[in-house]
Design an enzyme around this catalytic site. Sequence first.
Site, mmCIF file in Angstrom:
data_model
loop_
_atom_site.group_PDB
_atom_site.id
_atom_site.type_symbol
_atom_site.label_atom_id
_atom_site.label_comp_id
_atom_site.label_asym_id
_atom_site.label_seq_id
_atom_site.Cartn_x
_atom_site.Cartn_y
_atom_site.Cartn_z
ATOM 1 N N ASP A 108 0.837 -1.217 0.000
ATOM 2 C CA ASP A 108 0.000 0.000 0.000
ATOM 3 C C ASP A 108 0.859 1.249 0.000
ATOM 4 O O ASP A 108 2.012 1.220 0.445
ATOM 5 C CB ASP A 108 -0.824 0.108 1.288
ATOM 6 C CG ASP A 108 -1.674 -1.087 1.552
ATOM 7 O OD1 ASP A 108 -2.077 -1.736 0.592
ATOM 8 O OD2 ASP A 108 -1.905 -1.346 2.751
HETATM 9 N N1 URA Z 1 -1.081 -6.001 3.887
HETATM 10 C C1 URA Z 1 -1.494 -4.731 3.940
HETATM 11 O O1 URA Z 1 -2.457 -4.432 4.614
HETATM 12 N N2 URA Z 1 -0.826 -3.817 3.245
HETATM 13 C C2 URA Z 1 0.245 -4.073 2.501
HETATM 14 O O2 URA Z 1 0.818 -3.188 1.889
HETATM 15 C C3 URA Z 1 0.671 -5.406 2.449
HETATM 16 C C4 URA Z 1 -0.004 -6.351 3.160
#
Ligand code: URA
Length: 245
Positions: A108
């Site tokens: 993310d």
């Molecule tokens: N899980 C998440 O919530 N975000 C990420 O970026 C990777 C795994």
Amino acid sequence: MTERLQKILAARGVASRRASEKLVEEGRVTVNGRVALLGDKADPDHDEICLDGKPLPPALSAHTYLLLYKPAGYITSVTDPRGRRTVLDLVRNRIPAGGRLYPVGRLDYATSGVLLLTDDGDLTNALLHPGREIDKTYESAVIGEVTAAKLKRLAGGVRLSDGLTAPAKVRQKRREAGKSTTRTVLELTIHEGRNRQVRRMLAAVGLDVIWLKRTSFAGLSLSGLKPGEYRELTGEELTRLLQYK
Ligand code: URA
């Protein structure tokens, strides 16, 4: 391009960089017939480099494999219609001429940590294939204290909108007492790759995330890198990963 011999040997999967230095020190490496000294450089495309009198094995792959420490505040995408910074901006000068590099999976915008970038589509597909169950380890700081019952729920599987999560390895790493609040740092290892999975798992058990960082992906770790930095995979790492293909 000339490079130090130990780097060339390691990139060919001969030995780790440290062990390759030893091979040079022991006089077992020659460049164009002359015994090399530690610190010598050579051009693998033009010089004849031998170990114990035999030419080095061919390069492991003609592809590019970079391990990036993604900082928070970058999107894991090749372009962004909203004009935000992308992880490609951090490796711009390593994109092969006429080629492209792609992130293997996603982190993310607000998540930091290990991100592999490559132009090897077969490896990307192999690593992302759900059946491979590639381990990904995350650290997350959450607000407050975390009860044993919540740790147990996270480990056993929690119900999300897209179904129950597979069992995970979960442990409390440390507790940090701030002026007015306590935060707990958890470590979670999962092998699924659902969208925003860790944030959703933590939310599902009532935990508020302060930050989330991926510390390991398929055994690749962040050691030696600062946020925004990247490095090539070592010969050993690459040899191991290519076995997934
Ligand atoms: N899980 C998440 O919530 N975000 C990420 O970026 C990777 C795994």
